[in-house]
Scaffold this motif. Structure first.
Motif, PDB file in Angstrom:
ATOM      1  N   VAL A  85      45.821  47.709  48.745  1.00  0.00           N
ATOM      2  CA  VAL A  85      44.591  46.961  48.482  1.00  0.00           C
ATOM      3  C   VAL A  85      44.614  46.479  47.036  1.00  0.00           C
ATOM      4  O   VAL A  85      45.327  47.039  46.204  1.00  0.00           O
ATOM      5  CB  VAL A  85      43.333  47.826  48.714  1.00  0.00           C
ATOM      6  CG1 VAL A  85      43.223  48.275  50.160  1.00  0.00           C
ATOM      7  CG2 VAL A  85      43.306  49.023  47.790  1.00  0.00           C
ATOM      8  N   PRO A  86      43.816  45.456  46.710  1.00  0.00           N
ATOM      9  CA  PRO A  86      43.679  45.094  45.297  1.00  0.00           C
ATOM     10  C   PRO A  86      43.070  46.281  44.530  1.00  0.00           C
ATOM     11  O   PRO A  86      42.178  46.956  45.036  1.00  0.00           O
ATOM     12  CB  PRO A  86      42.705  43.912  45.317  1.00  0.00           C
ATOM     13  CG  PRO A  86      42.775  43.368  46.700  1.00  0.00           C
ATOM     14  CD  PRO A  86      43.060  44.550  47.583  1.00  0.00           C
ATOM     15  N   ASN A  87      43.557  46.498  43.329  1.00  0.00           N
ATOM     16  CA  ASN A  87      43.093  47.626  42.514  1.00  0.00           C
ATOM     17  C   ASN A  87      41.979  47.160  41.588  1.00  0.00           C
ATOM     18  O   ASN A  87      42.228  46.557  40.551  1.00  0.00           O
ATOM     19  CB  ASN A  87      44.257  48.201  41.716  1.00  0.00           C
ATOM     20  CG  ASN A  87      43.840  49.373  40.861  1.00  0.00           C
ATOM     21  OD1 ASN A  87      42.686  49.776  40.829  1.00  0.00           O
ATOM     22  ND2 ASN A  87      44.806  49.933  40.147  1.00  0.00           N
ATOM     23  N   TYR A  88      40.746  47.491  41.954  1.00  0.00           N
ATOM     24  CA  TYR A  88      39.588  47.106  41.153  1.00  0.00           C
ATOM     25  C   TYR A  88      39.619  47.737  39.760  1.00  0.00           C
ATOM     26  O   TYR A  88      39.044  47.204  38.816  1.00  0.00           O
ATOM     27  CB  TYR A  88      38.298  47.504  41.877  1.00  0.00           C
ATOM     28  CG  TYR A  88      37.050  47.026  41.189  1.00  0.00           C
ATOM     29  CD1 TYR A  88      36.608  45.719  41.349  1.00  0.00           C
ATOM     30  CD2 TYR A  88      36.316  47.872  40.377  1.00  0.00           C
ATOM     31  CE1 TYR A  88      35.464  45.261  40.716  1.00  0.00           C
ATOM     32  CE2 TYR A  88      35.168  47.434  39.739  1.00  0.00           C
ATOM     33  CZ  TYR A  88      34.747  46.128  39.913  1.00  0.00           C
ATOM     34  OH  TYR A  88      33.621  45.683  39.275  1.00  0.00           O
ATOM     35  N   GLY A  89      40.328  48.828  39.601  1.00  0.00           N
ATOM     36  CA  GLY A  89      40.414  49.506  38.315  1.00  0.00           C
ATOM     37  C   GLY A  89      41.535  49.010  37.418  1.00  0.00           C
ATOM     38  O   GLY A  89      41.737  49.548  36.332  1.00  0.00           O
ATOM     39  N   CYS A  90      42.256  47.979  37.822  1.00  0.00           N
ATOM     40  CA  CYS A  90      43.424  47.531  37.064  1.00  0.00           C
ATOM     41  C   CYS A  90      43.030  46.816  35.768  1.00  0.00           C
ATOM     42  O   CYS A  90      41.925  46.273  35.630  1.00  0.00           O
ATOM     43  CB  CYS A  90      44.320  46.639  37.902  1.00  0.00           C
ATOM     44  SG  CYS A  90      43.648  45.000  38.237  1.00  0.00           S
TER      45      CYS A  90
END
Length: 102
Positions: free
Chosen positions: A38-43
């Motif tokens: 999944v896309p990493n919202y914390g990146c």
């Protein structure tokens, strides 16, 4: 039963992600794995780009995950059994299996 379930760029589109992960766990064979990307919202990219981050895709993306939030949901859905992630900054621990990331 399944030896592996791959949720590649899907979970962020699912309105009921936890029941889906619970189902995935139920259909796994002993030693089976679920791979989640999944896309990493914390990146760092999201923090730098803000509202222009490529992971924001409304209305297609209905969920956003950090490694910690996905780990908590996976642990609750499958008691942390047999889950590996791909595409996150750090892996979700998976007992009995090596943790992998790209």
């Amino acid at each position: 039963t399944m030896d592996a379930v791959v949720l590649r760029s899907y979970l962020e589109h699912e309105s009921e992600p936890r029941p889906l992960l619970e189902y995935c766990h139920r259909v796994l064979s002993d030693g089976g794995i679920v791979v989640v990307k999944v896309p990493n919202y914390g990146c760092l990219n999201r923090r730098v780009m803000g509202a222009r981050w490529c992971g924001f895709r409304y209305p297609e993306h209905v969920n956003y995950f950090t490694p910690a939030s996905l780990s908590r949901m996976a642990a609750g859905a499958a008691r942390a059994d047999g889950f590996i992630t791909h595409g996150l900054e750090r892996p979700i621990p998976a007992p009995r299996l090596p943790a992998i990331t790209r």
